[in-house]
Write a protein that holds these residues in place. Structure first.
Motif, PDB file in Angstrom:
ATOM      1  N   LEU A  13      79.779  12.654 111.437  1.00 24.38           N
ATOM      2  CA  LEU A  13      78.664  13.578 111.655  1.00 24.38           C
ATOM      3  C   LEU A  13      79.154  15.021 111.787  1.00 24.38           C
ATOM      4  O   LEU A  13      78.567  15.941 111.220  1.00 24.38           O
ATOM      5  N   ALA A  14      80.228  15.217 112.555  1.00 25.02           N
ATOM      6  CA  ALA A  14      80.761  16.562 112.736  1.00 25.02           C
ATOM      7  C   ALA A  14      81.229  17.148 111.408  1.00 25.02           C
ATOM      8  O   ALA A  14      81.017  18.328 111.121  1.00 25.02           O
ATOM      9  N   ARG A  15      81.854  16.318 110.592  1.00 26.82           N
ATOM     10  CA  ARG A  15      82.368  16.799 109.304  1.00 26.82           C
ATOM     11  C   ARG A  15      81.233  17.118 108.331  1.00 26.82           C
ATOM     12  O   ARG A  15      81.248  18.140 107.652  1.00 26.82           O
ATOM     13  N   ASP A  16      80.225  16.236 108.270  1.00 26.88           N
ATOM     14  CA  ASP A  16      79.159  16.401 107.281  1.00 26.88           C
ATOM     15  C   ASP A  16      78.156  17.492 107.645  1.00 26.88           C
ATOM     16  O   ASP A  16      77.498  18.052 106.770  1.00 26.88           O
ATOM     17  N   THR A  17      78.015  17.778 108.935  1.00 26.12           N
ATOM     18  CA  THR A  17      77.000  18.743 109.368  1.00 26.12           C
ATOM     19  C   THR A  17      77.579  20.062 109.872  1.00 26.12           C
ATOM     20  O   THR A  17      76.846  21.035 110.001  1.00 26.12           O
ATOM     21  N   GLY A  18      78.881  20.066 110.198  1.00 25.61           N
ATOM     22  CA  GLY A  18      79.454  21.242 110.834  1.00 25.61           C
ATOM     23  C   GLY A  18      79.097  21.345 112.303  1.00 25.61           C
ATOM     24  O   GLY A  18      79.229  22.411 112.907  1.00 25.61           O
ATOM     25  N   ILE A  61      76.884   9.190 122.031  1.00 25.45           N
ATOM     26  CA  ILE A  61      77.340  10.428 121.392  1.00 25.45           C
ATOM     27  C   ILE A  61      76.258  11.482 121.581  1.00 25.45           C
ATOM     28  O   ILE A  61      75.089  11.264 121.231  1.00 25.45           O
ATOM     29  N   TRP A  62      76.648  12.618 122.145  1.00 24.49           N
ATOM     30  CA  TRP A  62      75.785  13.791 122.167  1.00 24.49           C
ATOM     31  C   TRP A  62      76.206  14.668 120.996  1.00 24.49           C
ATOM     32  O   TRP A  62      77.383  15.022 120.875  1.00 24.49           O
ATOM     33  N   ALA A  63      75.272  14.998 120.117  1.00 18.00           N
ATOM     34  CA  ALA A  63      75.593  15.770 118.919  1.00 18.00           C
ATOM     35  C   ALA A  63      74.757  17.041 118.870  1.00 18.00           C
ATOM     36  O   ALA A  63      73.523  16.981 118.903  1.00 18.00           O
ATOM     37  N   ALA A  64      75.421  18.185 118.822  1.00 15.71           N
ATOM     38  CA  ALA A  64      74.760  19.477 118.621  1.00 15.71           C
ATOM     39  C   ALA A  64      74.990  19.873 117.164  1.00 15.71           C
ATOM     40  O   ALA A  64      76.143  20.037 116.744  1.00 15.71           O
ATOM     41  N   LEU A  65      73.903  20.019 116.400  1.00 12.04           N
ATOM     42  CA  LEU A  65      74.020  20.251 114.967  1.00 12.04           C
ATOM     43  C   LEU A  65      73.444  21.615 114.598  1.00 12.04           C
ATOM     44  O   LEU A  65      72.460  22.062 115.193  1.00 12.04           O
TER      45      LEU A  65
END
Length: 450
Positions: A356-361, A373-377
């Motif tokens: 996710l980090a790689r695909d969305t930045g 997982i907490w994800a800030a996109l």
């Protein structure tokens, strides 16, 4: 030891109101911005308000102090059912490890009370105020309705596991009682568990009984530096599979160390300077036990690197920051980014977060040994919902959009869509509680607010 009873004086009665579309009986009614606020003072008031809403088939939005109103689909309603006056701790029995509290009681006050007896809610309820930039005014009802548990979830369970009983008012306008006031509940089907995580869509809770637990005498946190996400996932799995009773397992990649990261960037605890990834493993108990287990676990994790050990105060500060997702706080460098909460199989967490980090930045934080997982996109019109949910579905997880603008929450599904069979079962349960969809209509399902 005698029971501790704490009763607060009820708010002043403001008279009887019959204006607007709801005849609300004794409930105090105010109006601002085209919205009626119906402030109830007991369960009888709640019954009257719900029955009036049911008669006119008008929805109600249920609030305590409104600290979590920014989570969920935007709701179409012109009436708020305000429970903030239901704020008493009606009974506290420290020796029996139970507390009975009205739903509008401020969570901070209740935590302070049980802390004074060296007790706690073992599931570590998440405080979303910094993440959402809202006042720190959460209530007990909001805590149960949201069901957001912190790092100790992996050992102690979630909010529902500590909910022993509840008094509530259904969408029929009828009061009911579920569960009891004992830890071992043998009353049959544990109906009150359904209320945890229901976001107010099943019933209006008026009073709950919760299990409390002794607060650990001491804690130690092992910290491994510089691991990549997948290696950190393996280290957390090894620690959780050990006999050392780990009560917290989290990983913070180096990308998260930005300005305004709270305790995670505080030089006092040695995190974020130098800015590199840290893997955190918590051990709790009596001091001698925590110290011994920390040393033993450090030896087990030696193949992953040399573990530093954070003692009590520093350890508590770090886990508070993890629990409340402070690196993604609204006043920090990522404050303008949507934030997702993803639950997945722990073994898949490292690979999913890295992808996710790689695909969305975007940036991610791992808790529950990789299971949360907490994800800030980076902002996009759909908060990158399609891409994220495709990745999450592939590993059998689910994702909830915790922070986003009202427009984004209107345009995308905040809560993960369930499979047809499970969705049908959930709708049957909701309909049995609230057949006219009066309570928090549309909060959990896009398109159902009208």
């Amino acid at each position: 030891m005698p029971r501790i009873h704490v009763f607060k004086h009820p708010l002043r009665y403001h008279g009887r109101y019959k204006t607007g579309y709801l005849g609300v009986g004794r409930a105090a009614k105010t109006r601002a911005g085209g919205v009626d606020t119906l402030k109830v003072r007991d369960a009888g008031d709640v019954e009257q308000v719900v029955r009036a809403a049911l008669a006119s088939e008008q929805p109600l939005e249920i609030i305590g102090h409104g600290g979590k109103r920014l989570i969920g689909q935007p709701m179409a309603t012109n009436a708020l059912l305000d429970l903030s006056a239901l704020n008493a701790v009606t009974a506290y029995e420290p020796n029996e490890l139970i507390i009975t509290v009205q739903a509008g009681a401020p969570l901070a006050d209740v935590l302070s009370l049980i802390d004074s007896r060296n007790q706690q809610f073992a599931f570590e309820p998440v405080n979303t105020s910094q993440l959402l930039d809202t006042p720190d005014t959460g209530t007990i009802g909001g805590m149960i309705g949201a069901g957001l548990a912190g790092p100790r979830r992996i050992r102690a369970g979630g909010a529902r596991d500590h909910l022993l009983g509840a008094h509530a008012v259904s969408g029929f306008g009828d009061s009911f009682k579920a569960g009891g006031r004992v830890v071992k509940n043998v009353t049959g089907y544990d109906l009150c568990k359904l209320l945890a995580g229901s976001w107010g869509t099943l019933a209006v809770m008026t009073e709950v009984t919760l299990k409390v637990m002794p607060r650990p005498e001491s804690e130690r946190t092992l910290m491994l530096r510089g691991l990549d996400d997948i290696t950190a996932n393996r280290a957390m799995t090894a620690a959780l599979g050990s006999p050392f009773d780990v009560s917290g397992a989290a990983h913070v990649p180096n990308s998260v160390f930005r300005a305004g990261a709270g305790a995670l960037a505080d030089p006092l605890v040695g995190l974020g300077s130098p800015r590199e990834a840290v893997t955190l493993l918590r051990l709790e108990g009596i001091t001698a036990s925590a110290v011994h287990r920390a040393a033993a676990l450090a030896a087990v994790l030696a193949p992953f690197g040399t573990a530093e050990i954070l003692p009590d105060a520093a350890s508590a500060a770090v886990w508070s920051s993890i629990r409340d997702v402070q690196p993604f706080a609204a006043d920090g460098s990522l404050g303008g980014w949507p934030v997702w909460r993803i639950v997945c199989p722990p073994a898949a967490g490292g690979a999913l977060g890295e992808l996710l980090a790689r695909d969305t930045g975007g940036d991610v934080i791992y808790d529950w040994g990789g299971g949360l997982i907490w994800a800030a996109l980076p902002p996009k019109p759909d908060a990158q919902s399609a891409l994220l949910r495709q990745r999450v579905d592939a590993v059998g997880g689910h994702a909830t959009l915790i922070r986003a603008s009202e427009q984004v929450r209107h345009d995308v599904d905040v809560f993960h869509q369930q499979k047809p069979g499970l969705a049908a079962l959930g709708e049957r349960v909701r309909h049995s509680f609230d057949p006219k969809n009066i309570l928090n209509r549309g909060r959990m399902a896009r398109g159902s607010a009208t």
